[in-house]
Write a protein that holds these residues in place. Structure first.
Motif, PDB file in Angstrom:
ATOM      1  N   ASN A 112       0.890  -1.377   0.033  1.00 42.04           N
ATOM      2  CA  ASN A 112      -0.006   0.094  -0.130  1.00 42.04           C
ATOM      3  C   ASN A 112       0.968   1.451   0.074  1.00 42.04           C
ATOM      4  N   ASN A 159       2.921   1.506  -3.407  1.00 42.23           N
ATOM      5  CA  ASN A 159       1.692   2.173  -4.598  1.00 42.23           C
ATOM      6  C   ASN A 159       1.681   3.569  -4.327  1.00 42.23           C
ATOM      7  N   ARG A 160       2.056   4.213  -3.096  1.00 39.44           N
ATOM      8  CA  ARG A 160       2.129   5.731  -3.111  1.00 39.44           C
ATOM      9  C   ARG A 160       3.199   6.215  -3.145  1.00 39.44           C
ATOM     10  N   ASN A 161       4.258   5.459  -3.699  1.00 42.00           N
ATOM     11  CA  ASN A 161       5.593   5.889  -3.846  1.00 42.00           C
ATOM     12  C   ASN A 161       6.506   6.371  -2.561  1.00 42.00           C
ATOM     13  N   GLU A 208      -4.755   8.312   4.073  1.00 40.74           N
ATOM     14  CA  GLU A 208      -5.196   7.626   2.750  1.00 40.74           C
ATOM     15  C   GLU A 208      -5.282   6.219   2.501  1.00 40.74           C
TER      16      GLU A 208
END
Length: 303
Positions: free
Chosen positions: A24, A27-29, A210
């Motif tokens: 997770n 995926n958001r760098n 988030e």
């Protein structure tokens, strides 16, 4: 931003959970680093840590690592996290719940036995009591260890079946036969991966905003408030499960049983959720008024 250090227990299931949180984040760098925590025995702890009420048998070492700034966040099975957290630690996010159910796994030579004739291995007070509610003559054995250890004991030792969280089986991709057991109500927050962080670390709290799955968070807050209100510091056979239905209402099922399963109080409610209402506490107080207080007092004298 610095690489985020994820603390986790060292079991295969715990590492799976940490990798899921890591996925997770990546995926958001965000860059990440998983740090398995094995033991607190060789840590140089300052006295104040001992006074923080760290009680969770599965979470203590990770709590200490978090408070010592050895990791930035810790990843847990939420059902293992005590409802009272140490000072400066809070749950900052939960992932979407996947498999909350309990399931039965039998030895091959016990597949034809009736449920009431099975000798069951479980050390869970909840699973024992809920099973005894339906099958009061059942014989039990203690069993502890991770999933792989318990499966090995099932093969080697003198009992017919054991009970697992379905999440453990599905997350590990285990190819084993299991059967649903509707007589059970899950442990509060079962099937949920949780992330804890330091209360004084706003950067991590912002990162995980988030990632947090709000519908799961709403449901597990009800379950954990139900548990917290009933427990009063005592371990007891308590089940709690909340889910959002297709009408956007919440159905909550809760149960408290005596240790022998013969005295149980249940609640089953469907309601429209309103923010700010402590539903878990409300339902637990109803259980307490309906005989739950006497059951809890009895349990405290037996344990």
């Amino acid at each position: 931003m610095r690489s985020i250090k994820l603390g986790t227990r060292n079991s295969p299931l715990a590492l799976w959970q940490a990798r899921e949180v890591e996925r997770n984040l990546q995926n958001r760098n965000y860059s990440t680093e998983i740090t398995p925590i094995v033991s607190s025995g060789d840590k140089n702890l300052q006295q104040p840590l001992y006074a923080m009420g760290i009680t969770g048998i599965f979470t203590k070492d990770l709590d200490i690592a978090l408070l010592n700034h050895e990791v930035d966040i810790a990843v847990h099975s939420l059902k293992d996290i005590p409802t009272e957290l140490p000072e400066n630690i809070e749950i900052i996010a939960v992932l979407k719940r996947d498999f909350p159910q309990d399931v039965l796994v039998r030895k091959p030579d016990a597949e034809t036995l009736d449920l009431r004739d099975l000798k069951i291995a479980t050390s869970s007070l909840r699973r024992r009591a809920f099973w005894l509610k339906e099958f009061p003559d059942t014989e039990f054995s203690d069993i502890r260890g991770n999933v792989q250890t318990r499966l090995r004991k099932l093969e080697e030792q003198d009992f017919d079946a054991t009970l697992f969280s379905l999440a453990a089986i599905e997350r590990m991709g285990l190819d084993i036969r299991y059967e649903a057991i509707p007589i059970m109500i899950s442990a509060p927050a079962q099937g949920v991966v949780a992330i804890t962080g330091r209360s004084d670390d706003p950067e991590m709290k912002e990162v995980f905003k988030e990632i947090n799955h709000l519908p799961t968070q709403i449901c597990i807050n009800i379950e954990r408030n139900f548990l917290n209100t009933l427990e009063g510091g005592c371990t007891a056979p308590i089940g709690a499960f909340a889910e959002i239905n297709d009408k956007n209402e919440i159905r909550f099922r809760g149960r408290l049983c005596s240790l022998d399963g013969q005295n149980c109080i249940e609640t089953d409610e469907i309601f429209a959720y309103k923010e700010g209402v402590n539903y878990g506490k409300k339902f637990a107080e109803e259980v307490i008024r309906n005989g739950g207080r006497e059951i809890m007092q009895q349990i405290k004298t037996q344990l």
